[in-house]
Design a protein around this motif. Structure first.
Motif, PDB file in Angstrom:
ATOM      1  N   ALA A  36       0.861  -1.183   0.000  1.00 40.06           N
ATOM      2  CA  ALA A  36       0.000   0.000   0.000  1.00 40.06           C
ATOM      3  C   ALA A  36       0.894   1.228   0.000  1.00 40.06           C
ATOM      4  CB  ALA A  36      -0.919   0.006   1.211  1.00 40.06           C
ATOM      5  N   VAL A  37       0.585   2.152  -0.900  1.00 39.76           N
ATOM      6  CA  VAL A  37       1.456   3.307  -1.110  1.00 39.76           C
ATOM      7  C   VAL A  37       0.689   4.612  -0.946  1.00 39.76           C
ATOM      8  CG1 VAL A  37       3.027   2.105  -2.683  1.00 39.76           C
ATOM      9  CG2 VAL A  37       0.975   3.186  -3.609  1.00 39.76           C
ATOM     10  N   PRO A  38       1.361   5.621  -0.381  1.00 42.05           N
ATOM     11  CA  PRO A  38       0.703   6.922  -0.293  1.00 42.05           C
ATOM     12  C   PRO A  38       0.777   7.619  -1.646  1.00 42.05           C
ATOM     13  CG  PRO A  38       2.940   7.088   0.561  1.00 42.05           C
ATOM     14  CD  PRO A  38       2.735   5.646   0.152  1.00 42.05           C
ATOM     15  N   GLY A  44      -2.900   3.954  -2.557  1.00 38.04           N
ATOM     16  CA  GLY A  44      -3.083   2.945  -3.590  1.00 38.04           C
ATOM     17  C   GLY A  44      -2.628   1.579  -3.108  1.00 38.04           C
ATOM     18  N   LEU A  45      -3.184   0.540  -3.741  1.00 35.91           N
ATOM     19  CA  LEU A  45      -2.772  -0.842  -3.462  1.00 35.91           C
ATOM     20  C   LEU A  45      -1.935  -1.271  -4.652  1.00 35.91           C
ATOM     21  CD1 LEU A  45      -2.902  -3.599  -2.091  1.00 35.91           C
ATOM     22  CD2 LEU A  45      -5.191  -3.882  -3.014  1.00 35.91           C
ATOM     23  N   ALA A  46      -0.584  -1.237  -4.482  1.00 35.42           N
ATOM     24  CA  ALA A  46       0.305  -1.355  -5.634  1.00 35.42           C
ATOM     25  C   ALA A  46       0.836  -2.758  -5.827  1.00 35.42           C
ATOM     26  CB  ALA A  46       1.474  -0.379  -5.490  1.00 35.42           C
ATOM     27  N   GLY A  47       0.961  -3.124  -7.111  1.00 34.33           N
ATOM     28  CA  GLY A  47       1.617  -4.357  -7.522  1.00 34.33           C
ATOM     29  C   GLY A  47       2.325  -4.096  -8.841  1.00 34.33           C
ATOM     30  N   ALA A 151      -6.715   1.821  -2.266  1.00 32.71           N
ATOM     31  CA  ALA A 151      -6.459   0.690  -1.356  1.00 32.71           C
ATOM     32  C   ALA A 151      -7.618   0.447  -0.393  1.00 32.71           C
ATOM     33  CB  ALA A 151      -5.156   0.925  -0.591  1.00 32.71           C
ATOM     34  N   ASN A 152      -8.816   0.234  -0.967  1.00 29.75           N
ATOM     35  CA  ASN A 152     -10.006  -0.038  -0.157  1.00 29.75           C
ATOM     36  C   ASN A 152     -10.735  -1.233  -0.751  1.00 29.75           C
ATOM     37  OD1 ASN A 152     -10.422   2.300  -2.257  1.00 29.75           O
ATOM     38  ND2 ASN A 152     -12.353   1.176  -2.177  1.00 29.75           N
ATOM     39  N   LEU A 169      -7.921  -3.309   4.436  1.00 31.69           N
ATOM     40  CA  LEU A 169      -7.268  -4.339   3.616  1.00 31.69           C
ATOM     41  C   LEU A 169      -6.017  -4.919   4.249  1.00 31.69           C
ATOM     42  CD1 LEU A 169      -7.190  -2.837  -0.011  1.00 31.69           C
ATOM     43  CD2 LEU A 169      -8.685  -4.629   0.842  1.00 31.69           C
ATOM     44  N   GLY A 170      -5.712  -4.511   5.476  1.00 33.56           N
ATOM     45  CA  GLY A 170      -4.439  -4.864   6.105  1.00 33.56           C
ATOM     46  C   GLY A 170      -4.006  -6.302   5.891  1.00 33.56           C
ATOM     47  N   ALA A 171      -4.938  -7.241   6.059  1.00 25.34           N
ATOM     48  CA  ALA A 171      -4.581  -8.657   6.024  1.00 25.34           C
ATOM     49  C   ALA A 171      -4.075  -9.098   4.655  1.00 25.34           C
ATOM     50  CB  ALA A 171      -5.794  -9.497   6.412  1.00 25.34           C
TER      51      ALA A 171
END
Ligand code: TXA
Ligand code: MG
Length: 338
Positions: A36-38, A44-47, A151-152, A169-171
């Motif tokens: 997860a990136v600011p 955002g939830l980055a890959g 990132a939600n 989304l932590g897990a």
């Protein structure tokens, strides 16, 4: 959905994030991890955009339909040119607003390394050069494009703080980089450019008037000759658990208040004022955090003050309308809130 145990708190990095943390994040991403990136808009939830397994994990973590393509984040316009054909009008937009809260949907290059899954099989690709310094460091370290939706969980309110991400989304994550609260607070404005025609697909953190100063009047998605609507513009979205009543001039018993300027400034019950001075930029930056906070308080009904539709007000009202849709209390107007 992901069944791994919750993220231990030690893996949520807090400022100052060091060069070593960024290098660690880059290594995780290169191995197909999710970080997860600011960004200046929302977290955002980055890959790795080139890696279909990483991208599949993003869709699974969010519960997002695979028909809804992701934005690829790149370091600069040159990196964008390796992924898309960039017509002159898009070059002008990039020169004016990158890095920043503008996403351009452009024809995808046949030799683009971004995987089909990230683009949902479309022949276009959504590209953005983010401005947040930590995200810029990360892109400099990876040297590959990062696909990153907000990132939600799909349909929920976007995160503007690291703790929102951890809660939602932590897990599913390998790491959360904490870059502080997002300065803009609304997702990027999405504009499709085909030849010399620019179409607004999503109102967002860059006001329409600023874009139109470069492009002239924007076509609207759905208009004749406009590009197809953005697959992500589902009618109900950005939704907190509580029901929202928009354009409210007074709060009813049992309703919490989302105030703006003098609107709904007076009343009982929990209240958050998005901007006591009526500043739309401040209101945009606070909107999602306010919805997260009211949810955390367990309120069930929220009266929302009228917000002017100018500047960032267009995107604020878009998000509020989507959040409210399908959530209106059963009995209309005269009853009190349950
Ligand atoms: O500010 C933002 O844009 C944030 C940060 C993390 O960059 N990201 C974000 O991503 O909001 P997401 O996935 O929640 O929204 C991306 C939007 C969706 O509405 C999606 O349908 C649209 O962009 N989109 C992506 N690729 C597209 C394409 N090829 N054509 C049309 N719309 C596209
Ligand atoms: Mg989103």
């Amino acid at each position: 959905m992901n069944t791994r145990p919750p993220l231990p708190p030690s893996r949520v990095e807090t400022p100052p994030t060091t060069t070593e943390t960024v290098a660690h994040a880059a290594r995780l991403l290169a191995r197909g991890g999710l970080v997860a990136v600011p960004t200046e808009t929302v977290y955002g939830l980055a890959g790795d955009a080139r890696n279909p397994t990483a991208i599949a994990r993003i869709f699974a973590a969010k519960g997002r339909p695979a028909s809804n393509p992701l934005i690829s984040h790149v370091a600069d316009l040159d990196a964008a040119r390796a992924l898309a054909h960039v017509p002159p009008l898009a070059e002008r937009l990039a020169a004016a607003f990158w890095p920043g809260p503008l996403t351009l949907v452009l024809p995808r290059r046949a030799d683009s390394p971004v995987c089909d899954l990230a683009c949902a099989g479309l022949n276009t690709i959504a590209l953005r050069v983010p401005a947040h310094p930590l995200m810029r460091q990360l892109l400099a370290a990876t040297r590959f494009p990062l696909a990153a939706p907000s990132a939600n969980p799909s349909g929920a309110v976007s995160p503007t703080q690291a703790d929102h991400v951890a809660g939602g989304l932590g897990a599913a994550l390998d790491l959360i980089l904490d870059g502080g609260p997002s300065a803009v607070g609304l997702e990027s404005t999405v504009v499709a450019v085909a030849g010399e025609r620019a179409t607004l697909l999503r109102a967002g953190g860059l006001a329409r008037s600023e874009i139109e100063a470069v492009t002239g009047p924007l076509a609207r998605a759905g208009e004749e000759n406009a590009s197809p609507r953005s697959p992500g513009q589902l009618s109900r979205h950005y939704a907190p658990r509580a029901a929202l009543r928009l354009g409210a001039t007074t709060a009813r018993p049992g309703e919490a208040r989302l105030a703006f300027g003098d609107g709904l400034a007076v009343g009982d019950g929990p209240s958050i004022n998005l901007s006591p001075t009526g500043d739309l930029i401040e209101a945009a930056a606070r909107l999602f955090a306010a919805l997260h906070q009211l949810d955390a308080m367990g309120v069930t009904h929220i009266a929302v003050a009228p917000i002017p539709d100018t500047g960032l007000g267009e995107a604020i009202n878009d998000r509020l309308a989507r959040a409210a849709r399908g959530r209106t209390p059963a009995q209309p107007d005269k009853g009190s809130a349950p």
